[in-house]
Design a protein around this motif. Structure first.
Motif, mmCIF file in Angstrom:
data_model
loop_
_atom_site.group_PDB
_atom_site.id
_atom_site.type_symbol
_atom_site.label_atom_id
_atom_site.label_comp_id
_atom_site.label_asym_id
_atom_site.label_seq_id
_atom_site.Cartn_x
_atom_site.Cartn_y
_atom_site.Cartn_z
ATOM 1 N N MET A 124 66.244 41.480 37.574
ATOM 2 C CA MET A 124 66.585 40.121 37.169
ATOM 3 C C MET A 124 67.076 39.326 38.373
ATOM 4 O O MET A 124 67.892 39.810 39.155
ATOM 5 N N SER A 125 66.571 38.107 38.538
ATOM 6 C CA SER A 125 67.070 37.222 39.579
ATOM 7 C C SER A 125 68.509 36.838 39.272
ATOM 8 O O SER A 125 68.913 36.728 38.112
ATOM 9 N N ARG A 126 69.284 36.614 40.320
ATOM 10 C CA ARG A 126 70.682 36.251 40.143
ATOM 11 C C ARG A 126 70.971 34.997 40.958
ATOM 12 O O ARG A 126 70.635 34.922 42.136
ATOM 13 N N ILE A 127 71.578 34.011 40.305
ATOM 14 C CA ILE A 127 71.944 32.782 40.994
ATOM 15 C C ILE A 127 73.445 32.572 40.906
ATOM 16 O O ILE A 127 74.129 33.188 40.070
ATOM 17 N N LEU A 128 73.949 31.687 41.764
ATOM 18 C CA LEU A 128 75.347 31.282 41.694
ATOM 19 C C LEU A 128 75.399 29.833 41.243
ATOM 20 O O LEU A 128 74.805 28.952 41.872
ATOM 21 N N LEU A 129 76.125 29.582 40.149
ATOM 22 C CA LEU A 129 76.365 28.239 39.644
ATOM 23 C C LEU A 129 77.750 27.803 40.097
ATOM 24 O O LEU A 129 78.743 28.466 39.793
ATOM 25 N N ILE A 130 77.823 26.697 40.841
ATOM 26 C CA ILE A 130 79.109 26.169 41.300
ATOM 27 C C ILE A 130 79.368 24.896 40.520
ATOM 28 O O ILE A 130 78.821 23.826 40.833
ATOM 29 N N GLU A 131 80.186 25.016 39.479
ATOM 30 C CA GLU A 131 80.426 23.921 38.532
ATOM 31 C C GLU A 131 81.834 24.084 37.955
ATOM 32 O O GLU A 131 82.166 25.138 37.411
ATOM 33 N N ASP A 132 82.663 23.039 38.056
ATOM 34 C CA ASP A 132 84.051 23.152 37.600
ATOM 35 C C ASP A 132 84.249 22.683 36.164
ATOM 36 O O ASP A 132 85.278 22.981 35.554
ATOM 37 N N HIS A 133 83.290 21.945 35.615
ATOM 38 C CA HIS A 133 83.405 21.476 34.234
ATOM 39 C C HIS A 133 83.079 22.651 33.308
ATOM 40 O O HIS A 133 81.939 23.110 33.243
ATOM 41 N N GLU A 134 84.088 23.121 32.588
ATOM 42 C CA GLU A 134 83.949 24.371 31.831
ATOM 43 C C GLU A 134 82.829 24.310 30.791
ATOM 44 O O GLU A 134 82.025 25.239 30.688
ATOM 45 N N ARG A 135 82.761 23.224 30.037
ATOM 46 C CA ARG A 135 81.728 23.123 28.995
ATOM 47 C C ARG A 135 80.343 23.057 29.615
ATOM 48 O O ARG A 135 79.411 23.729 29.152
ATOM 49 N N ALA B 249 81.196 29.942 39.825
ATOM 50 C CA ALA B 249 82.371 29.630 40.631
ATOM 51 C C ALA B 249 82.735 28.178 40.363
ATOM 52 O O ALA B 249 81.851 27.339 40.168
ATOM 53 N N ASP B 250 84.047 27.863 40.340
ATOM 54 C CA ASP B 250 84.459 26.498 40.007
ATOM 55 C C ASP B 250 85.065 25.744 41.180
ATOM 56 O O ASP B 250 85.525 24.614 41.024
ATOM 57 N N ARG B 251 85.058 26.365 42.363
ATOM 58 C CA ARG B 251 85.621 25.724 43.540
ATOM 59 C C ARG B 251 84.808 26.104 44.776
ATOM 60 O O ARG B 251 84.090 27.118 44.781
ATOM 61 N N ILE B 252 84.948 25.303 45.830
ATOM 62 C CA ILE B 252 84.229 25.567 47.063
ATOM 63 C C ILE B 252 84.643 26.897 47.668
ATOM 64 O O ILE B 252 83.796 27.695 48.080
ATOM 65 N N ASP B 253 85.947 27.166 47.715
ATOM 66 C CA ASP B 253 86.407 28.401 48.361
ATOM 67 C C ASP B 253 85.943 29.636 47.606
ATOM 68 O O ASP B 253 85.541 30.637 48.214
ATOM 69 N N ASP C 240 77.209 21.704 41.944
ATOM 70 C CA ASP C 240 77.709 20.399 41.543
ATOM 71 C C ASP C 240 78.393 19.735 42.740
ATOM 72 O O ASP C 240 79.038 20.411 43.550
ATOM 73 N N ARG C 241 78.277 18.429 42.861
ATOM 74 C CA ARG C 241 78.909 17.741 43.988
ATOM 75 C C ARG C 241 80.401 17.519 43.760
ATOM 76 O O ARG C 241 81.200 17.650 44.685
ATOM 77 N N GLY C 242 80.783 17.168 42.536
ATOM 78 C CA GLY C 242 82.179 16.833 42.279
ATOM 79 C C GLY C 242 83.000 18.055 41.919
ATOM 80 O O GLY C 242 83.088 18.449 40.762
ATOM 81 N N LEU C 243 83.611 18.674 42.926
ATOM 82 C CA LEU C 243 84.418 19.882 42.714
ATOM 83 C C LEU C 243 85.886 19.586 43.020
ATOM 84 O O LEU C 243 86.195 18.658 43.782
ATOM 85 N N PRO C 244 86.820 20.364 42.444
ATOM 86 C CA PRO C 244 88.251 20.072 42.627
ATOM 87 C C PRO C 244 88.709 20.073 44.079
ATOM 88 O O PRO C 244 89.630 19.335 44.428
ATOM 89 N N ASP C 245 88.089 20.896 44.915
ATOM 90 C CA ASP C 245 88.524 20.983 46.307
ATOM 91 C C ASP C 245 87.560 20.305 47.275
ATOM 92 O O ASP C 245 87.558 20.605 48.467
ATOM 93 N N GLY C 246 86.743 19.366 46.756
ATOM 94 C CA GLY C 246 85.912 18.586 47.655
ATOM 95 C C GLY C 246 84.499 18.372 47.147
ATOM 96 O O GLY C 246 84.134 18.813 46.051
ATOM 97 N N ASP C 247 83.692 17.716 47.949
ATOM 98 C CA ASP C 247 82.288 17.461 47.649
ATOM 99 C C ASP C 247 81.498 18.753 47.864
ATOM 100 O O ASP C 247 81.639 19.415 48.895
#
Length: 228
Positions: A1-12, A31-35, A52-59
């Motif tokens: 199975m392919s595996r991707i990383l979703l970087i999105e802070d909006h829980e829903r 992951a919900d933050r840049i770090d 996602d561009r709009g993350l809690p710790d930056g663009d």
């Protein structure tokens, strides 16, 4: 199975995207933050990123630029609520491979991610090596000279991390995350079983490299002087 990383802070939003991609047969870590995303990419071998561009710790583009500067070429789909032309251009110039403005249909998201997964992945060294070992990750084969052995998917990810971090001790939880993802539940002895199998395969192909347990810290690749 392919595996991707979703970087999105909006829980829903993250839950909806996760559900849609998993239903399409694509493994997803979140992951919900840049770090947190930066750490995950260092530990895992992802086939694509959804950012996602709009993350809690930056663009999110800051993360993408950092990844590209460090040589990480894994395909990236950028999500944003901004739909202006200059925002799209900015994302592409930062190293994005595709751009999807919100709101979007899940079918389109799945189609775009699948298109990224069909692209060749350049993620650091494709065939990392150390000592007498080379890992042909695309073929799931570990080589020592002319000897070869096939690895299971979890074993491939474990060896990828150990080979890339061969000068460092890798913590147990990092190896578990590499082998089974950040979101998947792991049985207590799953890593021990996988390491036992890899150690037997190292001996079988005549490698002098050994996976050693550094007490209290984790695991590392070390050359076995007695094998010389």
């Amino acid at each position: 199975m392919s595996r991707i990383l979703l970087i999105e802070d909006h829980e829903r939003m993250a839950r909806l995207i996760h559900k849609g991609l998993v239903a399409a047969g694509i493994g997803v870590d979140v992951a919900d933050r840049i770090d947190a995303a930066w750490t995950a990419v260092q530990q895992m071998s992802y086939q694509a990123l959804v950012l996602d561009r709009g993350l809690p710790d930056g663009d999110g583009l800051v993360l993408l630029q950092r990844l590209r500067s460090s040589g990480v070429r894994v395909p990236c789909l950028v999500l944003t609520a901004r739909d202006a032309l200059h925002d799209r251009v900015e994302g592409l110039e930062a190293g994005a491979d595709d751009y999807l403005p919100k709101p979007f249909a899940m079918d389109e998201m799945v189609a775009r991610v699948r298109a990224l997964l069909r692209r060749p992945v350049e993620f650091r060294a494709l065939d990392p090596s150390h000592g007498d070992l080379t890992l042909q990750s695309a073929a799931s084969v570990l080589c020592c000279g002319d000897e070869r052995v096939t690895l299971a998917p979890a074993e491939v990810h474990i060896m990828l991390l150990l080979l890339r971090k061969h000068e460092e001790v890798v913590r147990r939880n990092a190896l578990e995350a590499a082998a089974w993802g950040l979101s998947e539940a792991v049985t207590p002895n799953a890593l021990d079983v996988a390491l036992h199998r890899i150690r037997r395969k190292l001996v079988a192909i005549g490698s002098q490299q050994r996976i050693v347990n550094v007490r209290g810290l984790g695991y590392a690749l070390r050359e076995d002087d007695s094998a010389q």
